[in-house]
Design an enzyme around this catalytic site. Sequence first.
Site, short mmCIF file in Angstrom:
data_model
loop_
_atom_site.label_atom_id
_atom_site.label_comp_id
_atom_site.label_asym_id
_atom_site.label_seq_id
_atom_site.Cartn_x
_atom_site.Cartn_y
_atom_site.Cartn_z
N ASP A 1 0.87 -1.17 0.00
CA ASP A 1 0.00 0.00 0.00
C ASP A 1 0.92 1.24 0.00
OD1 ASP A 1 -2.14 1.68 -0.01
OD2 ASP A 1 -3.19 0.75 1.65
C1 BGC Z 1 -5.04 3.21 0.29
C2 BGC Z 1 -5.23 2.21 -0.82
C3 BGC Z 1 -5.07 2.87 -2.17
C4 BGC Z 1 -3.73 3.57 -2.21
C5 BGC Z 1 -3.42 4.21 -3.53
C6 BGC Z 1 -3.82 4.07 0.11
O1 BGC Z 1 -3.79 5.12 1.01
O2 BGC Z 1 -4.99 2.53 1.52
O3 BGC Z 1 -6.48 1.60 -0.72
O4 BGC Z 1 -5.20 1.94 -3.19
O5 BGC Z 1 -3.68 4.55 -1.20
O6 BGC Z 1 -4.16 5.33 -3.76
#
Ligand code: BGC
Length: 773
Positions: A294
């Site tokens: 993530d």
């Molecule tokens: C989130 C994810 C997301 C990623 C990219 C993160 O803060 O937890 O769900 O896909 O950002 O935007």
Amino acid sequence: MKKLSIIAGLILAPLFSAQLVHQPVQSFRTEAYTSKKKAFVDQLIAKMTLDEKIGQLNLPSSGDFTTGQAQSSDIGKKIEQGLVGGLFNIKGVGKIRDVQKVAVEKSRLKIPMIFGMDVIHGYETTFPIPLGLSASWDMDLIQRSAQIAAQEASADGINWTFSPMVDVSREPRWGRVSEGSGEDPYLGSQIAKAMVYGYQGKDLSLKNTILACVKHFALYGAPEGGRDYNTVDMSHIRMFNEYFPPYKAAVDAGVGSVMASFNEVDGIPATGNKWLMDDVLRKQWGFNGFIVTDYTGINEMIQHGMGDLQQVSALAMNAGIDMDMVGEGFLTTLKKSISEGKVTEQQITTAARRILEAKYDLGLFDDPYRYTDEKRSKTEVFNKANREEARNIAAQSMVLLKNDKQILPLKASGTVAVIGPLANNNENMTGTWSVASRTKDAVSIMTGLKETVKGVNFIYAKGSNVFYDAKMEEKATMFGKVSNRDSRSKEALLKEAVETAKKADVVVLAMGETAELSGESSSRANIEIPQAQKDLLAELKKTGKPIVMVLFTGRPLVLNDENKQADAIVNAWFAGSEAGYAIADVLYGKVNPSGKLPMTFPRSVGQVPIYYNAKNTGRPLSDDKSDKCEFEKFRSNYIDECNTPLFPFGYGLSYTSFGYSDVQLSKTQLSGNDQLTASITLTNNGKYDGNEVVQLYIRDMVGSVTRPVKELKGFQKVFLKAGESKKVSFTITPEDLKFYNSELKYDWEAGEFDIMIGTNSHDVKHAKINWNK
Ligand code: BGC
């Protein structure tokens, strides 16, 4: 009424079901394809330097949108040097083509990049938030929404989505329940499959399919106190039985990538957890796509207390992570770790291979500009056809929570006062995580009603702001989802609302959360509707006018007051681009609501976590006392609160009423691999045609480990005309009785089972069977 509910229930489904794929994308690939892919990637890897291999593992964010802490730098230069594997948060087919050009014309090996985005519930055409989509319990519709999202995103340059989010959650305080499928592992698994099939189709190299990424692996939905990013601690038996199934279902459905979660699992952050990534995901479940962190997940292991960037990057690589989102830990440390013998070049080659294989599957080596067709972008995005489908899907997601004296559907005559801070607001209709959405073009309730319902005089008053506290309102309305805060005093707003209500025959009150009051980093300790809006409802109640509340929410809320005061409640979630039209369709009976809650609505935050598939405990309160909310000393209950929720899992009313016969069983004594048929006769006793989601639950009465009081094991959405009856049957096999025991062995145990069929998880008919081995 009859006409449209038939459109929703019967006619639309066959229109597209022929095109829906129900098999993993891998199952369509020939051996010749796989060996050609291997040969291609082999020869490419043979040419790559170590730096170029590490470059493939690097996923910077373009900076169009930022959610995390770090920003990548010098992206253009890095792309030229072959140090970028993919890019995300970049929107626009022209921009994407330009950046791809740099990769394939200026970098030494001309390796194309993949382009990711959070296409969570639609692209520009936005569908209901995932929790709302789940409430449709309609797998074809959900799959279709993912298919349209893939079509639009791929027409606009995107070939990889960070979806589906399948984190099971019993935590309404956690704002991200809005992005998932709710509390149930079985329903969540069906939805996970539908979404993956919808995005990936049968061939990833087709121009209108995209790579899916199941997230957040694992257990992200169980943060302590419901606070986002917080610690998770849970037994293995619970993980395997209650939280892992939807991730596994996505893997079984052939999902091409997996995103690691921010939280720790068993004391080790998921991003550095070898047991989770390697043993469970790859070895036990056979996942062979790539794993991405993530946003800055590797870097955040420093704060978790796992070491410095050098150490945590090696930890992630050794755990089995292939791609580093944004943080550049891999890019800046892995070479040194190899020289110190902490990771091997082979590991890096393996990770790079997985990413290159995904690019191959997407057809990017054949044509790196495959997804950057300006013509498609102009015609296939946010077009009339997609918006029509979004309107239908939105209507199917709505849950009728209350309908006293059959006040709904409304008659198309007289004067209707449309009141509330969300009554004339379009920006909030698309809900959270709608980054590509055209929020300004979304349809407000007021617009939806006026444009689609003729013969009614709709009058409007705002009535209140979302919050009394302007600062709070600011926190809850980000990313362009403004609330148009009214500077008048609360008294002036209330006065206008009351005067407006007095002129009307009925009040439609649009209230609840704003889009960003749920979603990422929007945890709430208080899950009631903000006081400003509660006061508005109380004032309107005094007018004596019937009140139809249209609820906006991204999570289960505590709705005791609203349930007492409003005559009807329609939970519209955040219904997407076409919200206002869909709400009008439901309020005026063009669509008979059939949504069912995918998550329990508590009576108070103190009951949380509250979920239907709980254990019995050694001192359960009897069902009877529980239903009457009677306290009993030395039983598992609260002195100051009922055990039961306000609305149970699976709950949702219809404009018609459905009768359930007793459960009929094909036999009551079974053995070995027998099959059981359990049926009920469902009768539409009311005046309207409608859909009913018939739910099957099973209880394993005695086990080697304690078993839940009921578990969802099947459901069917059945359409019945007014007055019609139909036999609804479920086939049950030993497969449906399996669970992970204390040795984490997945098997079933002989004994007595309670077979339950009903309209929600609380109101069921029972029948007992014995099943011997
Ligand atoms: C989130 C994810 C997301 C990623 C990219 C993160 O803060 O937890 O769900 O896909 O950002 O935007």
